[in-house]
Write an enzyme that holds these catalytic residues in place. Sequence first.
Site, PDB file in Angstrom:
ATOM      1  N   SER A 180       3.346  -5.581  -6.647  1.00 18.43           N
ATOM      2  CA  SER A 180       1.988  -5.292  -6.159  1.00 18.43           C
ATOM      3  C   SER A 180       1.680  -5.969  -4.827  1.00 18.43           C
ATOM      4  O   SER A 180       0.718  -6.715  -4.693  1.00 18.43           O
ATOM      5  CB  SER A 180       0.960  -5.726  -7.209  1.00 18.43           C
ATOM      6  OG  SER A 180       1.195  -5.072  -8.431  1.00 18.43           O
TER       7      SER A 180
ATOM      8  N   CYS B  52       2.619  -2.572   4.054  1.00 15.70           N
ATOM      9  CA  CYS B  52       1.995  -2.253   5.346  1.00 15.70           C
ATOM     10  C   CYS B  52       1.616  -3.515   6.117  1.00 15.70           C
ATOM     11  O   CYS B  52       1.439  -3.469   7.338  1.00 15.70           O
ATOM     12  CB  CYS B  52       0.747  -1.404   5.129  1.00 15.70           C
ATOM     13  SG  CYS B  52       1.042   0.166   4.294  1.00 15.70           S
TER      14      CYS B  52
END
Length: 463
Positions: A43, A47
């Site tokens: 998780s 980016c």
Amino acid sequence: MAAERLVVIGGDAAGMSAASQARRLKGPDALEIVAFERGHFTSYSACGIPYWVGGDVGERDDLIARTPGEHRERDIDLRMRTEVTELDVAGQRVRALDRESGQTYWTGFDKLVIATGARPVRPALPGMDAAGVHGVQTLDDGQALLDSLDALRSGEGPRRAVVVGAGYIGVEMAEAMLKRGFEVTVLNRGEQPMATLDADMGRLVHEALDGLGVTTVNGAAVTEILTGPDGRVTEVVTEAGAYPADVVVLGIGVEPETGLARAAGLPVGPHGGLLTDLAMRVVGHENIWAGGDCVEVLDLVAGRTRHIALGTHANKHGQVIGSNVGGGYGTFPGVVGTAVSKVCDLEIARTGLREKDARAVGLRYVTATVESTQRAGYYPGAKPMTVKMIAELRTGRLLGVQIVGREGSAKRVDVAAVALTAGMTVEQMTALDLGYAPPFSPVWDPVLVAARKTVAAVRGAGS
């Protein structure tokens, strides 16, 4: 009655969003959840890696939204450093390899989520696996790159970074290397940087990179990477010439990681991604779902599937999948292709179709380009902003928007994304009631000015 078992392959955005949402809807007595992740982290924001490498994000752990321990506290049996190596669809089981112990074993499932993500494009060229050549897809990749940069910092002589590829990751990594004090060369095999834009808008990115001191070479397909006696990269060879390098960063793009699914006979589309229905269920398979960077999604403007690797979509896919697995209901209707990026103070945005995309699906179109400022021209800090708009011939339906400008430019693309999703015409857009104050916009927002000019182009073409 025994609990059903959900198996999740992949522990990042789509996979763990699906697992978490399913757990919210069903407790462990009704649904057992087993998740496999081959890496060290779960998780996290891939980016954000360029900004961590560049120093804008201070710590690696700042990019982690939820740790393995936090998932386990929610009754999810998360098995780290464990890779699923085989999928038996008929037998409803997966074979897993524990990378630490080397042990392999089978685990059965009633329901399966495939969230295997994407892999960086790494051409099979000489020297591509040499020391000092780095991809930036995972946190492990980012850490390896930072370790390499730290080693170079302690040495003597020039520090030269070559970035291969001039898409979103390429330009973001060019900025990161600049911030680390490297001389930066970007090698781009296309006509202009940012192939996600039309070439006329990509030229603006090229000019901005030049202004930052980045050497951008277009039409430069890499053919070989040379190494020194120690096996470390020394030079990147292209059809246009050779470029010295102390470190090489690959920003060529990614492709769906669907080898496991292909081997199991699951359906893939023209771009290599798994095909799903609106509920994110794999086509033809009642109890198998897929989401994230390993799937293809429907382009609502073009009417075709495409592959888009973005965390925004992956998290939405996971929510939809988890809702359906957990007994609720959700759908993912598709995308319009919105993306934003930056290199230093230059912001880059696009949504919808480029000119070549419109031609590829048989659409006739007109374009209009306007130059404005992102604030009122008299307000301090007003800087240039260019907007290109594409509309369908005769109907005036909006097809796409591209924006290149300074601070405050990129997020204006969201207006166009909403207009695309709603199927608006450029004439309808001219009446949009957008926010105005001199610090934020000229009295006519640049997007509305572009819409007005595009309306004139549509009418002119019709006459």
